[in-house]
Design a protein around this motif. Structure first.
Motif, PDB file in Angstrom:
ATOM      1  N   ASP A 107      54.415  32.886  36.389  1.00 44.03           N
ATOM      2  CA  ASP A 107      53.492  32.165  37.267  1.00 44.03           C
ATOM      3  C   ASP A 107      52.945  33.085  38.357  1.00 44.03           C
ATOM      4  O   ASP A 107      51.754  33.036  38.682  1.00 44.03           O
ATOM      5  CB  ASP A 107      54.175  30.953  37.904  1.00 44.03           C
ATOM      6  N   LEU A 108      53.809  33.913  38.930  1.00 40.07           N
ATOM      7  CA  LEU A 108      53.356  34.863  39.951  1.00 40.07           C
ATOM      8  C   LEU A 108      52.321  35.826  39.376  1.00 40.07           C
ATOM      9  O   LEU A 108      51.281  36.079  39.994  1.00 40.07           O
ATOM     10  CB  LEU A 108      54.539  35.651  40.518  1.00 40.07           C
ATOM     11  N   ARG A 109      52.612  36.366  38.200  1.00 37.06           N
ATOM     12  CA  ARG A 109      51.667  37.299  37.569  1.00 37.06           C
ATOM     13  C   ARG A 109      50.343  36.608  37.266  1.00 37.06           C
ATOM     14  O   ARG A 109      49.276  37.191  37.443  1.00 37.06           O
ATOM     15  CB  ARG A 109      52.277  37.899  36.299  1.00 37.06           C
ATOM     16  N   SER A 110      50.408  35.352  36.832  1.00 43.98           N
ATOM     17  CA  SER A 110      49.187  34.591  36.540  1.00 43.98           C
ATOM     18  C   SER A 110      48.352  34.378  37.798  1.00 43.98           C
ATOM     19  O   SER A 110      47.130  34.267  37.724  1.00 43.98           O
ATOM     20  CB  SER A 110      49.529  33.230  35.936  1.00 43.98           C
ATOM     21  N   ALA A 111      49.028  34.325  38.938  1.00 42.32           N
ATOM     22  CA  ALA A 111      48.337  34.134  40.214  1.00 42.32           C
ATOM     23  C   ALA A 111      47.836  35.458  40.791  1.00 42.32           C
ATOM     24  O   ALA A 111      47.274  35.484  41.883  1.00 42.32           O
ATOM     25  CB  ALA A 111      49.269  33.444  41.209  1.00 42.32           C
ATOM     26  N   GLY A 112      48.076  36.550  40.071  1.00 41.43           N
ATOM     27  CA  GLY A 112      47.579  37.842  40.518  1.00 41.43           C
ATOM     28  C   GLY A 112      48.558  38.667  41.325  1.00 41.43           C
ATOM     29  O   GLY A 112      48.218  39.737  41.815  1.00 41.43           O
ATOM     30  N   VAL A 113      49.775  38.192  41.466  1.00 40.55           N
ATOM     31  CA  VAL A 113      50.782  38.936  42.222  1.00 40.55           C
ATOM     32  C   VAL A 113      51.318  40.068  41.347  1.00 40.55           C
ATOM     33  O   VAL A 113      51.666  39.853  40.183  1.00 40.55           O
ATOM     34  CB  VAL A 113      51.943  38.008  42.660  1.00 40.55           C
ATOM     35  N   GLN A 114      51.360  41.269  41.910  1.00 38.98           N
ATOM     36  CA  GLN A 114      51.914  42.421  41.199  1.00 38.98           C
ATOM     37  C   GLN A 114      53.438  42.353  41.294  1.00 38.98           C
ATOM     38  O   GLN A 114      53.996  42.488  42.376  1.00 38.98           O
ATOM     39  CB  GLN A 114      51.412  43.731  41.822  1.00 38.98           C
TER      40      GLN A 114
END
Length: 150
Positions: free
Chosen positions: A114-121
């Motif tokens: 979910d974090l990666r999908s939100a653009g978080v590295q």
């Protein structure tokens, strides 16, 4: 008891450890991948090539695995499915997934996705190390020591 290997992303050094264990313990071992794999000549080791596609190899393993089998995979959702079927799941870094820890691992995996999908590295896993290789070999040996010799 059979060993199943989710082989598409399994490190070569881990496959080599599995090959040696399969021969030593005379355990049927099947590597499943969506690409052609070369395996050593052995009556205990075989490779199955499945069609390309999302989770096709995983689905094949889930369809074939039976209670008591061992699945080597870094794929946490696959590990969860095989545990539900009464099989065992071992990560190539030496972590045995169990009914006690799989839900937590799956929750963390989904959170990170979910974090990666939100653009978080989020970064990736550490490089595969000698310690990982040794941890896997030790855990595999401990698991196989509990299995009666063929």
């Amino acid at each position: 008891m059979q060993i199943w290997v989710d082989a598409d992303a399994c490190p070569g050094v881990i496959k080599e450890i599995i090959y040696r264990a399969a021969e030593r313990r005379q355990i049927q071992t099947t590597l499943v991948a969506n690409q052609m794999l070369r395996t050593p000549p052995s009556k205990y080791i075989r490779a199955i090539q499945v069609a390309h596609g999302f989770d096709v190899a995983d689905a094949h393993i889930v369809d074939q695995v039976v209670a008591g089998d061992l699945v080597v995979t870094a794929d946490i959702p696959l590990a969860s499915l095989v545990i539900e079927r009464g099989a065992h799941a071992l990560n190539p870094r030496g972590e045995m997934y169990t009914t006690a820890n799989i839900r937590e691992r799956l929750t963390m995996r989904n959170f990170m996705e979910d974090l990666r999908s939100a653009g978080v590295q989020t970064g990736g896993p550490n490089a595969f190390s000698q310690a990982d290789r040794q941890a896997f070999a030790n855990q595999l040996d401990r698991f196989l020591a509990k299995i009666p010799v063929a």
